[in-house]
Enzyme design. Structure first.
Site, PDB file in Angstrom:
ATOM      1  N   ASN A 108       0.789  -1.133   0.159  1.00  0.00           N
ATOM      2  CA  ASN A 108      -0.035   0.040  -0.021  1.00  0.00           C
ATOM      3  C   ASN A 108       0.793   1.269  -0.100  1.00  0.00           C
ATOM      4  O   ASN A 108       2.075   1.291   0.475  1.00  0.00           O
ATOM      5  CB  ASN A 108      -1.070   0.107   1.152  1.00  0.00           C
ATOM      6  CG  ASN A 108      -0.524  -0.347   2.538  1.00  0.00           C
ATOM      7  OD1 ASN A 108       0.646  -0.599   2.859  1.00  0.00           O
ATOM      8  ND2 ASN A 108      -1.227   0.295   3.441  1.00  0.00           N
ATOM      9  N   VAL A 109       0.299   2.236  -0.652  1.00  0.00           N
ATOM     10  CA  VAL A 109       1.061   3.539  -0.723  1.00  0.00           C
ATOM     11  C   VAL A 109       0.097   4.593  -0.619  1.00  0.00           C
ATOM     12  O   VAL A 109      -1.030   4.696  -1.254  1.00  0.00           O
ATOM     13  CB  VAL A 109       1.568   3.671  -2.267  1.00  0.00           C
ATOM     14  CG1 VAL A 109       2.349   5.070  -2.493  1.00  0.00           C
ATOM     15  CG2 VAL A 109       2.613   2.656  -2.412  1.00  0.00           C
ATOM     16  N   CYS A 117      -4.322   0.890  -2.380  1.00  0.00           N
ATOM     17  CA  CYS A 117      -4.009  -0.383  -1.547  1.00  0.00           C
ATOM     18  C   CYS A 117      -3.056  -1.261  -2.006  1.00  0.00           C
ATOM     19  O   CYS A 117      -2.591  -1.171  -3.349  1.00  0.00           O
ATOM     20  CB  CYS A 117      -5.288  -1.213  -1.639  1.00  0.00           C
ATOM     21  SG  CYS A 117      -6.700  -0.483  -0.774  1.00  0.00           S
ATOM     22  N   GLU A 153      -3.052  -4.281  -2.990  1.00  0.00           N
ATOM     23  CA  GLU A 153      -3.551  -5.203  -4.215  1.00  0.00           C
ATOM     24  C   GLU A 153      -3.357  -4.469  -5.292  1.00  0.00           C
ATOM     25  O   GLU A 153      -3.387  -5.004  -6.514  1.00  0.00           O
ATOM     26  CB  GLU A 153      -5.123  -5.518  -3.923  1.00  0.00           C
ATOM     27  CG  GLU A 153      -5.317  -6.493  -2.563  1.00  0.00           C
ATOM     28  CD  GLU A 153      -5.589  -5.922  -1.341  1.00  0.00           C
ATOM     29  OE1 GLU A 153      -5.136  -4.601  -1.200  1.00  0.00           O
ATOM     30  OE2 GLU A 153      -6.220  -6.464  -0.469  1.00  0.00           O
ATOM     31  N   CYS A 191     -10.502  -5.104   1.095  1.00  0.00           N
ATOM     32  CA  CYS A 191     -11.333  -4.115   1.205  1.00  0.00           C
ATOM     33  C   CYS A 191     -12.429  -4.417  -0.148  1.00  0.00           C
ATOM     34  O   CYS A 191     -11.942  -5.250  -1.174  1.00  0.00           O
ATOM     35  CB  CYS A 191     -10.865  -2.880   1.006  1.00  0.00           C
ATOM     36  SG  CYS A 191     -10.343  -2.204  -0.526  1.00  0.00           S
ATOM     37  N   CYS A 248     -11.186  -3.489  -3.663  1.00  0.00           N
ATOM     38  CA  CYS A 248      -9.730  -4.526  -4.057  1.00  0.00           C
ATOM     39  C   CYS A 248     -10.606  -5.990  -4.510  1.00  0.00           C
ATOM     40  O   CYS A 248     -10.010  -6.592  -5.331  1.00  0.00           O
ATOM     41  CB  CYS A 248      -9.020  -4.634  -2.892  1.00  0.00           C
ATOM     42  SG  CYS A 248      -7.829  -3.238  -2.737  1.00  0.00           S
TER      43      CYS A 248
HETATM   44  N1  THU Z   1      -5.414  -1.440   2.826  1.00  0.00           N
HETATM   45  C1  THU Z   1      -4.921  -2.333   1.752  1.00  0.00           C
HETATM   46  O1  THU Z   1      -3.786  -2.178   1.200  1.00  0.00           O
HETATM   47  N2  THU Z   1      -5.479  -3.262   1.131  1.00  0.00           N
HETATM   48  C2  THU Z   1      -6.922  -3.708   1.641  1.00  0.00           C
HETATM   49  O2  THU Z   1      -7.573  -4.643   1.082  1.00  0.00           O
HETATM   50  C3  THU Z   1      -7.427  -2.992   3.084  1.00  0.00           C
HETATM   51  C4  THU Z   1      -6.808  -1.697   3.253  1.00  0.00           C
HETATM   52  C5  THU Z   1      -4.736  -0.560   3.288  1.00  0.00           C
HETATM   53  C6  THU Z   1      -5.187   0.916   2.816  1.00  0.00           C
HETATM   54  C7  THU Z   1      -4.566   1.853   3.842  1.00  0.00           C
HETATM   55  O3  THU Z   1      -3.271   2.263   3.329  1.00  0.00           O
HETATM   56  C8  THU Z   1      -4.259   0.701   5.094  1.00  0.00           C
HETATM   57  O4  THU Z   1      -4.450  -0.513   4.651  1.00  0.00           O
HETATM   58  C9  THU Z   1      -5.580   1.310   6.141  1.00  0.00           C
HETATM   59  O5  THU Z   1      -6.651   1.083   5.658  1.00  0.00           O
END
Ligand code: THU
Length: 138
Positions: free
Chosen positions: A47-48, A58, A60, A91, A94
């Site tokens: 995630n960035v 995210c 993904e 989420c 995603c």
């Molecule tokens: N996040 C993801 O990278 N993937 C997901 O499926 C759920 C959430 C990240 C987004 C954000 O940077 C952090 O988790 C908190 O929500």
């Protein structure tokens, strides 16, 4: 590929590794994602986040970009993990992104173990629905 033929331990380890590269200074919630493709490749992402908060990418999303950049084929299994190696539920957005890259056969790991993407995203909207519309609205 059958669920029991997928090396989930390796995939979880790759996702855990990817989580260490996350840029998550706002949530302090680093996430890594790893996916196995039908060509046997493992694609990864992290995630960035962004000061504008809403522009967060995210893990993904990064993984899907890696999939296309490497022309690695169709996603058959995927996992998102925190840096401790615990599988996370993807989420909602995603889940939609994952089904585009893997189709309805995709298996996704999570806190309750691997599940079909169709169990995580019931009655999904996919390319099949677009084709259906073409047929019914000439
Ligand atoms: N996040 C993801 O990278 N993937 C997901 O499926 C759920 C959430 C990240 C987004 C954000 O940077 C952090 O988790 C908190 O929500």
């Amino acid at each position: 590929m059958e669920n029991d033929k997928i090396d989930w331990e390796n995939l979880r380890m790759k996702a855990q590794e990817a989580a260490t590269m996350a840029y998550a200074p706002y949530s302090n919630f680093p996430v890594g994602a790893a996916g196995l493709t039908d060509s046997g490749e493992v694609v990864t992402g992290c995630n960035v986040e962004n000061a504008s908060i809403g522009l967060t990418l995210c893990a993904e999303c990064g993984m899907i970009s890696d999939l296309h950049r490497r022309k690695a084929g169709r996603l058959i299994a995927a996992v998102a993990s925190n840096p401790e190696g615990e599988a996370l539920a993807p989420c909602g957005r995603c889940r939609q992104i994952l089904i585009e890259a893997g189709g309805k056969e995709l298996i996704v790991d999570g806190p309750g173990g691997p599940k079909s993407i169709v169990d995580l995203l019931a009655d999904p909207f996919t390319v099949d629905d677009l084709n259906e519309r073409d047929r019914t609205n000439p």
